[in-house]
Scaffold this motif. Structure first.
Motif, PDB file in Angstrom:
ATOM      1  N   UNK A 182      -5.815   3.144   8.220  1.00 43.32           N
ATOM      2  CA  UNK A 182      -4.401   3.503   8.030  1.00 43.32           C
ATOM      3  C   UNK A 182      -4.231   4.986   7.697  1.00 43.32           C
ATOM      4  N   UNK A 183      -5.353   5.649   7.378  1.00 41.15           N
ATOM      5  CA  UNK A 183      -5.290   7.044   6.943  1.00 41.15           C
ATOM      6  C   UNK A 183      -5.001   7.187   5.463  1.00 41.15           C
ATOM      7  N   UNK A 184      -5.012   6.096   4.742  1.00 39.12           N
ATOM      8  CA  UNK A 184      -4.625   6.064   3.334  1.00 39.12           C
ATOM      9  C   UNK A 184      -5.392   7.061   2.459  1.00 39.12           C
ATOM     10  N   UNK A 185      -6.710   7.137   2.624  1.00 40.88           N
ATOM     11  CA  UNK A 185      -7.505   8.017   1.761  1.00 40.88           C
ATOM     12  C   UNK A 185      -7.242   9.491   2.072  1.00 40.88           C
ATOM     13  N   UNK A 186      -7.216   9.847   3.332  1.00 39.55           N
ATOM     14  CA  UNK A 186      -6.932  11.234   3.706  1.00 39.55           C
ATOM     15  C   UNK A 186      -5.527  11.660   3.319  1.00 39.55           C
ATOM     16  N   UNK A 191       0.855  -1.176   0.000  1.00 46.27           N
ATOM     17  CA  UNK A 191       0.000   0.000   0.000  1.00 46.27           C
ATOM     18  C   UNK A 191       0.901   1.238   0.000  1.00 46.27           C
ATOM     19  N   UNK A 192       0.580   2.153  -0.915  1.00 49.14           N
ATOM     20  CA  UNK A 192       1.441   3.326  -1.079  1.00 49.14           C
ATOM     21  C   UNK A 192       0.603   4.545  -1.436  1.00 49.14           C
ATOM     22  N   UNK A 193       1.236   5.711  -1.409  1.00 50.24           N
ATOM     23  CA  UNK A 193       0.612   6.933  -1.898  1.00 50.24           C
ATOM     24  C   UNK A 193       0.805   6.920  -3.412  1.00 50.24           C
ATOM     25  N   UNK A 194      -0.269   7.137  -4.156  1.00 47.62           N
ATOM     26  CA  UNK A 194      -0.244   6.961  -5.607  1.00 47.62           C
ATOM     27  C   UNK A 194       0.250   8.196  -6.358  1.00 47.62           C
ATOM     28  N   UNK A 195      -0.135   9.394  -5.902  1.00 44.58           N
ATOM     29  CA  UNK A 195       0.211  10.605  -6.658  1.00 44.58           C
ATOM     30  C   UNK A 195       0.453  11.771  -5.708  1.00 44.58           C
ATOM     31  N   UNK A 196       1.018  12.837  -6.267  1.00 46.48           N
ATOM     32  CA  UNK A 196       1.198  14.073  -5.514  1.00 46.48           C
ATOM     33  C   UNK A 196       2.526  14.170  -4.798  1.00 46.48           C
ATOM     34  N   UNK A 197       2.567  15.028  -3.789  1.00 47.40           N
ATOM     35  CA  UNK A 197       3.812  15.350  -3.090  1.00 47.40           C
ATOM     36  C   UNK A 197       4.419  14.168  -2.342  1.00 47.40           C
ATOM     37  N   UNK A 198       3.615  13.198  -1.952  1.00 47.18           N
ATOM     38  CA  UNK A 198       4.110  12.020  -1.225  1.00 47.18           C
ATOM     39  C   UNK A 198       4.114  10.765  -2.096  1.00 47.18           C
ATOM     40  N   UNK A 199       4.035  10.948  -3.410  1.00 49.23           N
ATOM     41  CA  UNK A 199       3.933   9.831  -4.358  1.00 49.23           C
ATOM     42  C   UNK A 199       5.002   8.773  -4.099  1.00 49.23           C
ATOM     43  N   UNK A 200       4.537   7.513  -4.095  1.00 51.85           N
ATOM     44  CA  UNK A 200       5.439   6.381  -3.959  1.00 51.85           C
ATOM     45  C   UNK A 200       5.763   5.982  -2.536  1.00 51.85           C
ATOM     46  N   UNK A 255      -7.221  -1.000  -1.297  1.00 59.28           N
ATOM     47  CA  UNK A 255      -6.170  -1.417  -2.230  1.00 59.28           C
ATOM     48  C   UNK A 255      -5.776  -0.235  -3.114  1.00 59.28           C
ATOM     49  N   UNK A 256      -4.567  -0.294  -3.655  1.00 59.26           N
ATOM     50  CA  UNK A 256      -4.100   0.775  -4.545  1.00 59.26           C
ATOM     51  C   UNK A 256      -5.015   0.919  -5.756  1.00 59.26           C
ATOM     52  N   UNK A 257      -5.505  -0.202  -6.278  1.00 63.14           N
ATOM     53  CA  UNK A 257      -6.384  -0.172  -7.459  1.00 63.14           C
ATOM     54  C   UNK A 257      -7.674   0.597  -7.150  1.00 63.14           C
ATOM     55  N   UNK A 258      -8.296   0.296  -6.003  1.00 62.86           N
ATOM     56  CA  UNK A 258      -9.538   0.970  -5.620  1.00 62.86           C
ATOM     57  C   UNK A 258      -9.259   2.442  -5.305  1.00 62.86           C
TER      58      UNK A 258
END
Length: 184
Positions: free
Chosen positions: A52-56, A1-10, A25-28
């Protein structure tokens, strides 16, 4: 699980061990953000049942102004704190531990309103409609705002909940994404 885009990408995000949390999931997550991209820049985010805070964190990475993370699991709160620190979005984050409905009332009493509300509650527990009802009752969603609900495909949500109408619904495997907004 990772940040997909933006300032924290990857950047990789931590997730609690065990089955108490079911990270998006990263896909969703990628599908969600492609649907809501026009709403993100400079927005105020509420990430309910944050896990995990992933969406925010993804929203902050993509240009959101501020995110409030709410969860009632102490281990999840610990993971969210670590993830916002690791991704460099701590200053734009407020992390709240406790019951979702009580915290929505508290945020409303402090006159905090949101542009995007993410909801990813435990699947098939009956938490979605009561949460949207309290969002409606406490008037914490801005007029042009959206509610993004991640839920099990067996959990069929109605077209309307209170004053909110379902704008879009997409299926990804066993996951459904439903997006609500205030009726015009």
């Amino acid at each position: 699980m990772r940040v997909i885009a933006g300032s924290s990408k990857g950047m990789r995000l931590k997730a609690p061990k065990g089955l108490d949390t079911r990270p998006t999931t990263d896909r969703v997550k990628e599908a969600i953000f492609s649907m809501i991209n026009p709403y993100i820049m400079d927005s105020i985010i509420l990430d309910l049942f944050a896990g995990t805070g992933s969406l925010g964190i993804e929203a902050l990475s993509r240009g959101a102004e501020k995110a409030y993370f709410v969860d009632n699991n102490k281990n999840s709160i610990k993971i969210i704190k670590e993830n916002v620190e690791h991704t460099g979005v701590k200053e734009k984050s407020t992390i709240l531990f406790g019951d979702v409905q009580k915290l929505i009332k508290e945020l409303a009493s402090n006159r905090i309103r949101f542009d995007i509300i993410f909801m990813d509650p435990p699947y098939l527990k009956g938490l979605i409609i009561p949460s949207i009802d309290i969002i409606d009752a406490e008037n914490v969603l801005n007029k042009e705002g959206i509610i993004v609900v991640e839920h099990d495909f067996k959990d069929i949500l109605p077209k309307c909940v209170g004053r909110f109408i379902k704008l879009k619904e997409k299926k990804y495997g066993k996951t459904l994404i439903s997006i609500y907004s205030e009726e015009e």
